[in-house]
Design a protein around this motif. Structure first.
Motif, mmCIF file in Angstrom:
data_model
loop_
_atom_site.group_PDB
_atom_site.id
_atom_site.type_symbol
_atom_site.label_atom_id
_atom_site.label_comp_id
_atom_site.label_asym_id
_atom_site.label_seq_id
_atom_site.Cartn_x
_atom_site.Cartn_y
_atom_site.Cartn_z
ATOM 1 N N TYR A 58 -2.107 5.148 5.630
ATOM 2 C CA TYR A 58 -2.016 5.365 4.185
ATOM 3 C C TYR A 58 -0.772 6.198 3.856
ATOM 4 C CZ TYR A 58 -6.797 3.576 3.440
ATOM 5 O OH TYR A 58 -7.930 2.788 3.363
ATOM 6 N N GLN A 59 -0.411 7.130 4.749
ATOM 7 C CA GLN A 59 0.788 7.929 4.499
ATOM 8 C C GLN A 59 2.044 7.050 4.540
ATOM 9 O OE1 GLN A 59 2.611 11.217 7.253
ATOM 10 N NE2 GLN A 59 1.106 12.187 5.932
ATOM 11 N N ARG B 36 2.147 3.849 3.929
ATOM 12 C CA ARG B 36 2.120 3.065 2.686
ATOM 13 C C ARG B 36 2.761 3.843 1.539
ATOM 14 N NH1 ARG B 36 -1.915 -0.693 1.374
ATOM 15 N NH2 ARG B 36 -3.235 -1.366 3.080
ATOM 16 N N ASP B 37 2.605 5.167 1.573
ATOM 17 C CA ASP B 37 3.028 6.012 0.461
ATOM 18 C C ASP B 37 4.540 6.264 0.452
ATOM 19 O OD1 ASP B 37 2.040 7.637 -1.809
ATOM 20 O OD2 ASP B 37 2.805 9.335 -0.663
ATOM 21 N N PRO C 214 7.972 2.573 1.761
ATOM 22 C CA PRO C 214 8.675 1.703 0.803
ATOM 23 C C PRO C 214 9.874 2.401 0.151
ATOM 24 C CG PRO C 214 6.305 1.524 0.489
ATOM 25 C CD PRO C 214 6.528 2.673 1.439
ATOM 26 N N LYS C 215 9.808 3.733 0.046
ATOM 27 C CA LYS C 215 10.941 4.472 -0.529
ATOM 28 C C LYS C 215 12.141 4.420 0.402
ATOM 29 C CE LYS C 215 9.732 8.470 -2.687
ATOM 30 N NZ LYS C 215 9.441 8.253 -4.119
#
Ligand SMILES: Cc1cc2nc3c(=O)[nH]c(=O)nc-3n(C[C@H](O)[C@H](O)[C@H](O)COP(=O)(O)OP(=O)(O)OC[C@H]3O[C@@H](n4cnc5c(N)ncnc54)[C@H](O)[C@@H]3O)c2cc1C
Lengths: 321, 253
Positions: free
Chosen positions: A98-99, A101-102, A105-106
């Protein structure tokens, strides 16, 4: 180095999915003749670096910075971006946590390089890596390749590889420096917390009767409850049942809920999306009832019934009694 | 508060997904489309924020072929103020960098305070578009919101972490936030809403096509090596065999 593996801190240890992704990276390294490095980052990551140096990863890069003392998407993305620019890897590998995923993408956006996510395997074709991921909520596989020049960001799905296979090694640790500034971090985080489970502990249950969206409506939940009682088991569910308010969140099985491994997991009207499956695939016996013969749940079921749960459940309860 | 909500049209959970003979993609003509599940929650969250503040605008934006206008209309019927359709044949198009760039171009002069997206689409499952878009527009970002609180030039987001954990994160505006399913109760459109939606504006923009940085080689049905014992027959026979399996094979009775 050619392959950079980004490891995540999970209560002072390397996140399980990071260890699994190392196995994927090792496979790529072997098939393509590439070198591997592993990155650990935080305010104090000696222990993590030490754990990573015990793996077969070539070398361990260690970034220590006060601004990384708590997780922030801005801080982590900027750090990984700068390390990529310094080290020039072709592949940057993550576990699909989940981290990740967070913030990953940046990194993709900062570098304008692709992030191929949530892969279940990697193969080599003509000297290039081909990544296989699930699409359409687990119903189809898709082979994906990056186009253009690297670096390519890649993440592997939970349990894509067995972490037991992460070879032992003794990698040297190298300090890396990144330039971070307080002004870069635009978020403030509070402490993580867990919500009240309401006295429900599904992890010790021997028998779990679990309902999915296929149960149709809230009014049908008692049917499943009666079946669970007849079997002497606990009632659980997939996410949509909780989202709809038909059962409290403590009943949810999956990546955001509980992980269970009972003697029998009876999946009623559950399609078998990966986020559900990671929470129950360790069950000793999986019995699935679903009206769709192509539902992905049948790929992991030991026993399967193609049929309507609303017809079968009441009769099954009767049959057991 | 000006809020953009990205809504995508995706195959419904029970839609057929026949694969094209060249294995490049699914045969879209046979697919039954719906609004992506988490996008529906994102839309509801945006509408509730607008209603609580009694001002502002909610703009529903979709990228895709002409059929995508259906989900924009649905959002307008539920209460979005206007729509933008980025018209593009997206069959087999999987690169979130490209997708997000189209949105970023379209949003250049909009000055949104907030962008909401579903956390991932039920077809591609990339889970990146909103975050990349935020980054391209210089916004702060957060993913998997299970609650939001807007005020004082900030948005507070309750982020879902793994295994039942959560964390509150406060972001400066403008921000792009991806929304997890279950954080609210999405409304159904009223008859009045459906009628009113017909009069609302949908602006259509056509972007110039950009190169993708990742592409699909082929799609196929998963094969598993697992031997599943299929229990068949009439409902009575199935029930009989299940009870026997519980008793004699799994030994839970
Ligand atoms: C980051 C993230 C985290 C997530 N976390 C979780 C999690 O922790 N737990 C979780 O469960 N999900 C989680 N999800 C959601 C997950 O991706 C799936 O959407 C969800 O598991 C689907 O639930 P379902 O199988 O009940 O519903 P669906 O996928 O809609 O499946 C319903 C099934 O019921 C069958 N059916 C319908 N009617 C009948 C009938 N009368 N008789 C028999 N069968 C019938 C259908 O054929 C279908 O297979 C998460 C998703 C994301 C992106």
């Amino acid at each position: 180095m050619d392959i950079l593996i980004v490891l995540e801190d999970s209560n002072g240890k390397i996140h399980r999915m990071g260890l699994e992704s190392i196995v994927g990276a090792q496979k790529m390294a072997e098939e393509l003749g590439l070198s591997i490095g592993a990155l650990v980052m935080g305010a104090n990551v000696d222990l993590l670096a030490e754990e990573a140096s015990g793996l077969n990863v070539g070398e361990v890069l260690k970034v220590e910075n006060e601004l990384l003392s708590t997780y922030s998407a801005d801080g982590y993305a900027e750090t990984v971006k700068q390390v990529i620019e310094q080290e020039n890897p072709t592949y940057v590998i993550f576990g699909h946590t989940y981290q990740v995923r967070d913030y990953a993408p940046k990194v993709s956006a900062k570098l304008m390089k692709p992030f191929i996510v949530d892969n279940v395997s990697v193969t080599t074709n003509g000297g290039n890596s081909v990544f296989t991921k699930l699409m359409f909520n687990g119903k189809l596989f898709s082979d994906v390749t990056p186009t253009g020049d690297g670096p390519y960001l890649i993440s592997f799905q939970s349990a894509a590889f067995s972490s037991e296979k992460a070879d032992v090694g003794s990698a040297p640790v190298r300090d890396c420096t990144v330039n971070l500034d307080v002004s870069m971090i635009r978020t403030e985080s509070e402490e993580p917390f867990q919500e009240e489970a309401g006295g429900i502990d599904l992890t010790s249950a021997d028998i779990i009767v679990s309902v999915g969206r296929g149960i149709g409506k809230e009014g049908n939940i008692p049917l499943a409850k009666e079946l669970a009682q007849a079997l002497g088991g606990e009632l659980a569910s997939s996410r949509p049942v909780v989202d709809a308010g038909w059962l409290p969140a403590a009943h949810q099985i999956g990546s955001s809920g509980q992980s269970v491994s009972p003697k029998m997991y009876l999946a009623l009207g559950i399609s078998g999306a990966i986020q559900h499956v990671v929470g129950m695939k360790g069950s000793k016996n999986i019995v699935a009832i679903n009206k769709d013969p192509e539902a992905p749940i049948f790929e992991i079921a030991d026993y399967g019934v193609v049929g309507d749960v609303l017809e079968i459940i009441p009769k099954l309860t009767e049959g057991i009694q | 508060m000006k809020i953009a909500v990205l809504v995508k049209q995706v195959p419904g959970t029970e839609s057929p997904l026949p694969i094209q003979s060249n294995q490049n993609w699914v045969d879209e003509g046979a697919v039954a489309y719906v609004m992506n599940e988490s996008d529906n929650y994102a839309l509801e969250e945006a509408l509730q924020i607008r209603e609580a503040n009694d001002e502002g605008e909610v703009v529903a934006v979709s990228l895709g072929p002409d059929r995508s206008q259906k989900v924009i209309r649905e959002a307008l019927a539920k209460g979005a103020d206007r729509g933008i359709h980025i018209q593009l044949d997206t069959a087999g198009m999987i690169d979130p960098l490209v997708t997000a760039s189209y949105f970023a171009d379209t949003f250049k002069d909009e000055n949104f305070d907030l962008i909401f997206t579903g956390l991932q689409s039920d077809d591609l499952g990339m889970g990146q578009t909103g975050i990349i878009l935020g980054e391209l527009l210089g916004m702060s970002t957060a993913s998997m919101a299970m609650a939001t609180e807007v005020g004082g030039g900030k948005i507070k987001v309750k982020r879902e972490l793994e295994a039942g954990w959560f964390q509150w994160v406060s972001l400066s505006l403008p921000a792009s936030v991806s929304i997890q399913s279950g954080l609210n109760v999405p409304r159904y459109p009223s008859l009045k809403g459906i009628m009113g939606a017909k009069k609302k504006e949908i602006k259509v923009v056509t972007p110039s096509v950009a190169n993708q940085s990742q592409s699909v080689e082929k799609v196929y049905v998963p094969q598993s090596d697992k031997q599943t014992v299929m229990i068949e027959g009439s409902v009575e026979q199935i029930v009989g065999k299940l009870v026997e399996t519980f008793r004699n094979e799994i030994k839970v009775l």
